[in-house]
Enzyme design. Structure first.
Site, PDB file in Angstrom:
ATOM      1  N   PRO A  80       0.851  -1.191   0.000  1.00 19.73           N
ATOM      2  CA  PRO A  80       0.000   0.000   0.000  1.00 19.73           C
ATOM      3  C   PRO A  80       0.889   1.244   0.000  1.00 19.73           C
ATOM      4  O   PRO A  80       1.909   1.278   0.688  1.00 19.73           O
ATOM      5  CB  PRO A  80      -0.793  -0.125   1.309  1.00 19.73           C
ATOM      6  CG  PRO A  80       0.008  -1.032   2.182  1.00 19.73           C
ATOM      7  CD  PRO A  80       0.814  -1.927   1.276  1.00 19.73           C
ATOM      8  N   ASP A 131      14.576   3.510   5.127  1.00 24.07           N
ATOM      9  CA  ASP A 131      13.677   2.817   4.198  1.00 24.07           C
ATOM     10  C   ASP A 131      14.436   2.261   2.993  1.00 24.07           C
ATOM     11  O   ASP A 131      14.261   1.099   2.617  1.00 24.07           O
ATOM     12  CB  ASP A 131      12.584   3.763   3.692  1.00 24.07           C
ATOM     13  CG  ASP A 131      11.525   4.039   4.733  1.00 24.07           C
ATOM     14  OD1 ASP A 131      11.779   3.764   5.908  1.00 24.07           O
ATOM     15  OD2 ASP A 131      10.444   4.522   4.370  1.00 24.07           O
TER      16      ASP A 131
HETATM   17  O1  PMV Z   1       7.686   6.950   5.190  1.00 28.29           O
HETATM   18  P1  PMV Z   1       7.392   5.872   6.199  1.00 28.29           P
HETATM   19  O2  PMV Z   1       6.100   6.068   6.864  1.00 28.29           O
HETATM   20  O3  PMV Z   1       7.595   4.543   5.604  1.00 28.29           O
HETATM   21  O4  PMV Z   1       8.453   5.957   7.389  1.00 28.29           O
HETATM   22  C1  PMV Z   1       9.566   6.755   7.424  1.00 28.29           C
HETATM   23  C2  PMV Z   1      10.269   6.643   8.739  1.00 28.29           C
HETATM   24  C3  PMV Z   1      10.579   7.977   9.408  1.00 28.29           C
HETATM   25  O5  PMV Z   1      11.458   7.678  10.487  1.00 28.29           O
HETATM   26  C4  PMV Z   1       9.329   8.624   9.944  1.00 28.29           C
HETATM   27  C5  PMV Z   1      11.263   8.933   8.442  1.00 28.29           C
HETATM   28  C6  PMV Z   1      12.677   8.521   8.044  1.00 28.29           C
HETATM   29  O6  PMV Z   1      13.136   9.055   7.035  1.00 28.29           O
HETATM   30  O7  PMV Z   1      13.335   7.744   8.746  1.00 28.29           O
END
Ligand code: PMV
Length: 289
Positions: A80, A131
Site C-alpha cells: 500500500p 527505508d
Molecule cells: O515513510 P514511512 O512512513 O515509511 O516511514 C519513514 C520513517 C521515518 O522515520 C518517519 C522517516 C525517516 O526518514 O526515517
C-alpha cells in the site's frame, strides 16, 4: 526489451522519527515487493499514471544510474502506498536495479541503497535513509543515519502481522511535526530519545535471543512514545486493542504514523494468522522472520 528490478517493503520495528535526528533504529524487510520494468526510450515515459514527485524521483535515479540513457518505466506494487511500509523506497530500489540491468551495470546493495536515497529525498524531504537501506538489503537491520547498516542475526523465529489503518498524512509533514516538537521542547524530546535508545537496546537483546515476549513489550512501550509525539490515531489504537485482545505480544505504529500501518507481534504462526483474520477489514497479512 524490458529489464526488471525488485525492491521490498519494510516495517520499522523501533526508532522511526528518532532515526531522522541521528538515533538508532531497527527495521525489518517484509515479503511484499514493488516490481519495476524499464525499456529504452527517446525520453522518460511512464506506462502508468503517476504524480510529479514520482516523475522527479525517477528522473534523478535514472540520471545517477544511466546518465543520458532514457527509459519507459512500468511499475506494479503489492505494497500500500503512503502507509508506512516503504512504498517509495521499494520503487526507488526497484527502478535503480532495473535501469542498471538495462545498461549492463553491476551494483552492490549499498550502491543501490545510496542511489535510491536520492529518490527518497524527493518524496520525503529529509529522510533518514532507513527505508532505502531496508528496501535494498532486506533482513533485519540496525540503522543509524550516515553509517552502513548492520544486519541483526535472529535467535529464533518472530511472527508478525501488518494491518493498515487507512489514509495517513505524508511522511514529510509528520517528520516536520516531530522536528518542531524537538525544537520547541528540547528537554522533553531528549528524555524520549534516551528512552527510545534504551528500548532499541532491549529489542536487540530480544531479537538475538529469540525472546518474542520481551520484544512485544518493547513494541508497546515504543508505541506509547510515538503516541506522545501525536503520531497515533483512534483507528491505530483500535487495531492495537483488537490484536492485543486476540493474544498479540505487542503492537505499534510503524513508519511515520498519523495513520498507515500497525506492526503486530504474535507468539506463533497460528496466532499470527488468527490475528490477521480478525483484522481482515484492515488488509492484514502475516509473515515470519
Ligand atoms: O515513510 P514511512 O512512513 O515509511 O516511514 C519513514 C520513517 C521515518 O522515520 C518517519 C522517516 C525517516 O526518514 O526515517
Amino acid at each position: 526489451m524490458w529489464f526488471e528490478g525488485k525492491g521490498y517493503g519494510k516495517a520499522i520495528l523501533l526508532g522511526e522519527h528518532f532515526v531522522v535526528h541521528g538515533a538508532r533504529g531497527i527495521g525489518i524487510g517484509i515479503p511484499l515487493k514493488t516490481v519495476v520494468r524499464v525499456r529504452r526510450a527517446p525520453s522518460i515515459a511512464f506506462s502508468v499514471q503517476c504524480g510529479d514527485l514520482l516523475k522527479e524521483a525517477t528522473r534523478r535515479i535514472l540520471k545517477r544510474v544511466a546518465g543520458d540513457v532514457n527509459f519507459e518505466v512500468w511499475v506494479e506494487s503489492w505494497l500500500p502506498a503512503g502507509a508506512g511500509v516503504g512504498w517509495s523506497a521499494s520503487y526507488c530500489v526497484a527502478l535503480a536495479r532495473a535501469a542498471a540491468k538495462a545498461i549492463g551495470k553491476k551494483m552492490e546493495n549499498a550502491e543501490v541503497a545510496e542511489i535510491a536515497f536520492e529518490g527518497e529525498k524527493v518524496f520525503h524531504g529529509n529522510p533518514s535513509g532507513i527505508d532505502n537501506a531496508l528496501a535494498a538489503h532486506g533482513g533485519v537491520l540496525i540503522f543509524r543515519k550516515g553509517r552502513a547498516p548492520e544486519a541483526v542475526a535472529l535467535g529464533g523465529k518472530f511472527h508478525f502481522v501488518i494491518a493498515n489503518s487507512g489514509k495517513k498524512r505524508p511522511t514529510k509533514e509528520l517528520v516536520e511535526m516531530v522536528s518542531s516538537f524537538r525544537e520547541g521542547k528540547p528537554e522533553e524530546y531528549r528524555a524520549m530519545e534516551e528512552a527510545e535508545d534504551w528500548l532499541v537496546e532491549k529489542a536487540l537483546e530480544a531479537l538475538r535471543k529469540g525472546d518474542a515476549e520481551t520484544l512485544g513489550k518493547v513494541m508497546n512501550n515504543n508505541n506509547e512514545l510515538l503516541a506522545r509525539l501525536g503520531l497515533s490515531t483512534p483507528k491505530i489504537e483500535e487495531i492495537r486493542r483488537i490484536a492485543l485482545e486476540e493474544g498479540a505480544l505487542g503492537a505499534k505504529i510503524t513508519g511515520a504514523g498519523g495513520g498507515g500501518c500497525v506492526l503486530i507481534l504474535a507468539p506463533d504462526a497460528r496466532k499470527a494468522k488468527e490475528i490477521a483474520g480478525k483484522l481482515k477489514e484492515f488488509e492484514a497479512f502475516s509473515f515470519t522472520l
